[in-house]
Design an enzyme around this catalytic site. Structure first.
Site, short mmCIF file in Angstrom:
data_model
loop_
_atom_site.label_atom_id
_atom_site.label_comp_id
_atom_site.label_asym_id
_atom_site.label_seq_id
_atom_site.Cartn_x
_atom_site.Cartn_y
_atom_site.Cartn_z
N LYS A 7 -11.90 -0.90 2.28
CA LYS A 7 -11.21 -0.05 1.31
C LYS A 7 -12.04 0.03 0.03
O LYS A 7 -13.00 0.80 0.00
CB LYS A 7 -9.79 -0.58 1.10
CG LYS A 7 -9.06 -0.64 2.47
CD LYS A 7 -7.62 -0.92 2.39
CE LYS A 7 -7.03 -1.29 3.74
NZ LYS A 7 -7.15 -0.29 4.78
N SER A 61 0.80 -1.23 0.00
CA SER A 61 0.00 0.00 0.00
C SER A 61 0.82 1.27 0.00
O SER A 61 0.33 2.32 -0.38
CB SER A 61 -0.94 0.00 1.20
OG SER A 61 -0.19 -0.01 2.39
N HIS A 69 -5.44 -4.17 -0.54
CA HIS A 69 -5.38 -3.12 -1.56
C HIS A 69 -5.48 -3.67 -2.98
O HIS A 69 -5.39 -2.90 -3.94
CB HIS A 69 -4.09 -2.31 -1.40
CG HIS A 69 -4.09 -1.52 -0.14
ND1 HIS A 69 -4.60 -0.24 -0.05
CD2 HIS A 69 -3.68 -1.85 1.11
CE1 HIS A 69 -4.49 0.19 1.20
NE2 HIS A 69 -3.93 -0.77 1.93
C1 LIG Z 1 -2.31 -4.58 3.70
C2 LIG Z 1 -3.34 -4.27 4.75
N1 LIG Z 1 -3.85 -5.29 5.47
C3 LIG Z 1 -4.77 -5.07 6.42
C4 LIG Z 1 -5.22 -3.80 6.70
C5 LIG Z 1 -6.25 -3.61 7.76
O1 LIG Z 1 -7.50 -3.47 7.17
P1 LIG Z 1 -8.69 -2.76 7.94
O2 LIG Z 1 -8.50 -1.30 7.77
O3 LIG Z 1 -9.90 -3.28 7.27
O4 LIG Z 1 -8.60 -3.16 9.37
C6 LIG Z 1 -4.73 -2.73 5.98
C7 LIG Z 1 -5.23 -1.36 6.28
O5 LIG Z 1 -4.57 -0.37 6.19
C8 LIG Z 1 -3.76 -2.95 4.98
O6 LIG Z 1 -3.26 -1.94 4.28
#
Ligand SMILES: Cc1ncc(COP(=O)(O)O)c(C=O)c1O
Length: 396
Positions: A244, A186, A214
């Site tokens: 997201k 990300s 992502h």
């Molecule tokens: C790669 C990745 N995994 C997991 C998450 C966590 O997701 P959530 O915001 O739904 O808790 C994020 C959030 O920023 C992320 O970028």
């Protein structure tokens, strides 16, 4: 009397963060998190949300959420395994399994908590996890919670992964070995080398876990990174978020039925934390239906992403090596990145700076997330603000 030791710890560390430009100030958004947002009474072009497809403010999702509140109430009322599993959760999971092309899906309250839940339900202290060095914090924490041996490999370095997989297998120390990676990273927007990762996994019988927070909604015509590479039958865990591109809240794992059955009895946040609300489940399901009906939003996202990237690159900014609509603008020094973001704000663009520990020291950046909801006029306006501020600060 409260603790003096705690006060000293907090005050010293907060002062240190502030002095080094590492203290993140949180700005409350006044209203919806759409392509234009209001902060401190000021309207800004929003380039900082993960609302890739604009679904967070989509009328169809809002209506689904409102209907669910009317029929099912405001909260789920219990953890999933007691009586918090509503028909809406089951419908969402079925729809997600169809979308992902897997036998089954289990959903959780967030993506973060999904990683904490799923990794530690399968891996333990007799196991090892090969983890990309740039994996998300929730993966790192999920791995730590499992107590498995964590073996980091260089970012997307397939020689390093192969070597470390070989060493781990040959050591004979571990019962099971997992390889875990973000599908899309990300902070840089690059895509994991899944075909090679899967090949290495098959050679050494590794469990494969892809966090597609992502990638879902963005790659594979919306179905994610695993679909993008046609690897649905060769990846054990396809983890995703509903927060997201889907625009709501929640996380999930898609995989074989036996894996999902196990997670339903052994993943602790599923067992010990209340399920997402009816409105969340219904809105998420509606979003998945929209993605399955048409690629219109996905196509618009890519079009906007390519447009913004081309504009910033032409101005001479370092936009890294993104392969997705995520568009970092790498400034370097932390304080400069924060100053750049501040000046963008003053000129009507909200693009938050991201600094250590979210990205490595010295690679402070402003990260832009164009969405399907932006118009070309908004992006043109943002590009002209970047040009003005970039020139003022001597960056271009
Ligand atoms: C790669 C990745 N995994 C997991 C998450 C966590 O997701 P959530 O915001 O739904 O808790 C994020 C959030 O920023 C992320 O970028």
């Amino acid at each position: 009397m409260t603790s003096k030791a705690l006060d000293t710890f907090l005050n010293d560390n907060l002062a240190d963060l502030k002095a080094n430009g590492l203290y993140n100030v949180i700005d409350p958004v006044q209203g919806a998190n759409g392509p234009v947002i209001k902060i401190s009474g000021k309207e800004l072009i929003n380039l900082s949300s993960n609302n890739y497809l604009g679904l967070a403010t989509d009328e169809r999702l809002k209506n689904a959420a409102k209907e669910a509140v009317d029929t099912h109430g405001a909260g789920a009322g219990a953890v999933r395994t007691i009586n918090g599993t509503l028909d809406l959760h089951i419908e969402l999971e079925k729809k997600l399994a169809e979308f992902k092309g897997t036998e089954a899906v289990i959903s959780y309250q967030s993506g973060f908590n999904c990683n904490m839940a799923a990794i530690s339900a399968v891996m333990d202290k007799h196991d090892a996890i090969l983890s990309d060095e740039l994996n998300h914090a929730s993966i790192i924490d999920g791995c730590r919670l499992s107590k498995a041996k964590i073996i980091r490999y260089g970012h997307s370095d397939m020689n390093d992964l192969r070597q470390k997989a070989k060493e781990a297998v040959e050591s004979g120390l571990y019962n099971k070995i997992m390889v875990i990676t973000d599908g899309v990273f990300s902070m840089d927007g690059d895509v994991a080398k899944l075909p090679e990762i899967v090949e290495i996994a098959e050679e050494f019988d590794l469990i494969t876990y892809v966090d597609d927070a992502h990638g879902s909604g963005v790659l594979g015509k919306g179905a994610g990174t695993v679909k993008h590479f046609g690897l649905q039958d060769r990846v054990d865990f396809q983890m995703g978020t509903l927060s997201k591109a889907i625009g709501v809240i929640g996380g999930y794992v898609a995989g074989k039925a036996n894996l999902i059955d196990w997670l339903k009895v052994r993943s602790r946040p599923f067992l010990f934390s209340t399920a997402v609300s009816p409105a969340d489940a219904a809105a998420s399901k509606r979003a998945v239906e929209i993605l399955m009906e048409s690629t219109e939003l996905h196509d618009k996202l890519w079009d906007n992403g390519n447009y913004l990237k081309a504009g910033l690159k032409k101005l001479g900014f370092n936009i890294g090596n993104s392969e997705t609509p995520i568009t970092p603008c790498i400034i370097g020094e932390e304080k400069a990145a924060q100053e750049f973001s501040k000046r963008l704000f003053e000129n009507g663009v909200y693009a938050k700076s991201i600094v250590f520990p979210t990205v490595p020291k010295g690679t402070g950046r402003v990260r832009n997330m164009p969405t399907a909801a932006h118009t070309k006029e908004m992006l043109d306006e943002a590009i002209s603000v970047y040009e003005k501020v970039g020139k003022e600060m001597g960056l271009i």
